[in-house]
Design an enzyme around this catalytic site. Structure first.
Site, short mmCIF file in Angstrom:
data_model
loop_
_atom_site.label_atom_id
_atom_site.label_comp_id
_atom_site.label_asym_id
_atom_site.label_seq_id
_atom_site.Cartn_x
_atom_site.Cartn_y
_atom_site.Cartn_z
N HIS A 11 30.70 35.42 34.29
CA HIS A 11 29.79 35.37 35.44
C HIS A 11 30.82 36.32 36.58
CE1 HIS A 11 27.32 33.58 38.66
NE2 HIS A 11 27.99 34.11 39.39
N HIS A 13 30.93 39.29 39.86
CA HIS A 13 30.24 40.32 40.74
C HIS A 13 31.24 41.57 40.84
CE1 HIS A 13 27.10 37.41 42.07
NE2 HIS A 13 28.08 36.69 41.92
N LEU A 14 30.50 42.75 40.39
CA LEU A 14 31.59 43.87 40.52
C LEU A 14 31.04 44.95 41.69
CD1 LEU A 14 31.18 44.93 36.67
CD2 LEU A 14 33.40 44.29 38.05
N ASN A 39 22.99 41.08 42.00
CA ASN A 39 22.63 40.94 43.09
C ASN A 39 23.18 41.98 44.22
OD1 ASN A 39 25.12 39.86 42.67
ND2 ASN A 39 24.79 38.31 44.52
N LYS A 97 19.07 36.71 35.69
CA LYS A 97 19.64 35.66 36.49
C LYS A 97 18.44 35.14 37.54
CE LYS A 97 22.90 33.64 39.06
NZ LYS A 97 24.03 34.09 39.62
N HIS A 134 21.56 30.06 39.51
CA HIS A 134 22.01 29.75 40.46
C HIS A 134 21.53 28.34 41.08
CE1 HIS A 134 24.40 30.24 44.42
NE2 HIS A 134 23.67 29.15 44.69
N HIS A 172 28.64 28.51 37.72
CA HIS A 172 29.50 27.98 38.75
C HIS A 172 29.35 26.54 38.99
CE1 HIS A 172 26.14 29.37 41.12
NE2 HIS A 172 26.60 30.86 41.26
N LEU A 217 29.47 29.89 47.72
CA LEU A 217 28.17 28.96 47.40
C LEU A 217 28.21 29.03 45.77
CD1 LEU A 217 25.90 30.50 49.95
CD2 LEU A 217 26.80 28.00 49.75
N ASP A 245 32.85 34.01 38.91
CA ASP A 245 31.91 34.29 39.86
C ASP A 245 32.80 34.99 40.96
OD1 ASP A 245 29.77 34.24 41.64
OD2 ASP A 245 30.02 32.21 42.44
N HIS A 249 34.07 40.57 49.10
CA HIS A 249 33.32 40.92 50.43
C HIS A 249 34.64 41.61 51.10
CE1 HIS A 249 29.74 38.53 49.89
NE2 HIS A 249 30.32 37.82 49.39
O1 DOR Z 1 30.06 32.48 46.61
C1 DOR Z 1 29.22 33.30 46.33
N1 DOR Z 1 29.18 34.43 46.25
N2 DOR Z 1 28.18 32.77 45.26
C2 DOR Z 1 27.16 33.46 45.01
O2 DOR Z 1 26.32 32.87 44.59
C3 DOR Z 1 26.92 34.71 45.19
C4 DOR Z 1 28.02 35.35 45.24
C5 DOR Z 1 28.34 36.68 46.07
O3 DOR Z 1 27.48 37.59 45.53
O4 DOR Z 1 29.16 37.23 46.97
ZN ZN Z 2 27.74 34.52 41.55
#
Ligand code: DOR
Ligand code: ZN
Length: 345
Positions: A11, A13-14, A39, A97, A134, A172, A217, A245, A249
């Site tokens: 799991h 996020h790139l 996402n 997803k 999720h 997660h 989250l 996960d 950011h």
């Molecule tokens: O903390 C999180 N960040 N939970 C998620 O479900 C998405 C992820 C994100 O894409 O930043």
């Molecule tokens: Zn995630």
């Protein structure tokens, strides 16, 4: 020293664009494969979009590294069973997803009415394409700390009864309720566990000032839940496997009056898990959790390469570049105990 089969991240996020040079390099340093979350803005909702995203990720893999991105589609109410068949026919797409609309970062295009995607779930169940969930309700009347538990009771349990053959990963997980639920289910239901939910609890987020870099989250829960997650991860139960996960950011959107959810751990993810497993006397259980159980669940071959870690301290950098911006990694400026030394093919 510790030697394991090379792990995978189930799991991740790139993101996209310029961010990929940082995120892909960090994960590919240690992991052979990673399930890449869809996402983006706009979401990766069609086979065509997933294949184009795969190519952009591939272009960012450091030379000589055989990292493999395992692509996912974003479940929207517009997805059709035909597209599910097309996804399954692709060896690059491995799951779909499900974000409840509004649950987290870029989830606006997610599902509001689960009934509206039943035809797709039926097809996924038939062709054996896993549904990644999720697991949080979005009802504003439900307390944020209860949203996973309520999701399990009101959405997930009925879903498993309606689609008993559907392969499901509850992503997660953050509560003892989730651990207990997953344990009781058939082998079609599994869960991923992040390094941050193993290492931290809500005191880390809230007890010494509000710490935006601990905001993710599902939100960090109380320490009794953290203990249940540690027990599950270190138990050797194949239903629980590694999924970071890791979610980058820009610092400006984290340190903000309305900060984004997401913790970035890809720079040292395996090292973080090793620290947790060592602390709980379970280093001998790390290989199953990190390298075997996920591959077995997804019916992919286990990796042949081996990674070697040693007990050698290093300091996590204060930040990393993220496109034009900056990200603050988990445990920035702090010492970590383990170090990945080499990967032998
Ligand atoms: O903390 C999180 N960040 N939970 C998620 O479900 C998405 C992820 C994100 O894409 O930043
Ligand atoms: Zn995630």
């Amino acid at each position: 020293m510790l030697t394991l089969s090379q792990p995978d991240d189930w799991h991740l996020h790139l993101r996209d664009g310029d961010a990929l040079s940082t995120t892909v390099a960090h994960t590919a340093r240690v992991f052979a494969r990673a399930v890449v979350m869809p996402n983006l803005k706009p979401p990766v909702a069609t086979v065509e979009q997933a294949l184009a995203y795969y190519d952009r990720i591939n272009a960012a893999i450091p030379l000589g590294n055989n990292f493999q991105a395992l692509m996912t589609l974003y479940l929207t109410e517009q997805l059709t069973p035909e597209e599910v068949h097309r996804a399954k026919a692709q060896d690059r797409i491995h799951a779909i997803k499900y974000y409840p609309a509004g649950a987290t970062t870029n989830s606006e295009s997610g599902v509001s009415e689960l009934e509206s995607v039943y035809a797709c779930l039926e097809t996924m169940s038939e062709v054996e394409l896993p549904l990644l969930i999720h697991g949080e309700v979005t009802d504003p009347r439900i307390d944020i700390f209860d949203r996973e538990k309520v999701f399990i009771e009101t959405i997930l349990e009925p879903l498993t009864l309606k689609f008993p053959e559907l392969k499901i990963v509850l992503e997660h997980i953050t509560t003892k309720d989730a651990v207990d639920f997953v344990k009781q289910q058939s082998e079609n239901v599994a869960a991923t566990i992040t390094p941050h939910h193993l290492m931290f609890n809500r005191n880390d987020l809230l007890a010494a000032g509000v710490r935006p870099h601990f905001y993710c989250l599902p939100i960090l829960k109380r320490n009794t839940h953290q203990i249940a997650l540690i027990e599950a991860a270190t138990s050797g139960n194949p239903k629980f496997f590694l999924g970071t996960d890791s979610a980058p950011h820009d610092v400006k959107t984290k340190e903000n009056s309305c900060g984004c959810a997401g913790i970035y751990s890809a720079h040292a993810a395996l090292e973080f898990y090793a620290e947790v497993f060592e602390k709980h006397g379970a280093l001998n259980k790390l290989e199953g959790f990190a390298s075997f159980f996920g591959a077995d669940f997804y019916r992919l071959p286990r990796n042949k390469a081996r990674v070697t870690l040693s007990k050698r301290t290093s300091t996590v950098p204060a930040n990393f570049k993220l496109g034009d911006g900056t990200l603050i990694p988990m445990r920035a400026n702090e010492t970590i105990a383990w170090h990945v030394d080499e990967i032998t093919q």
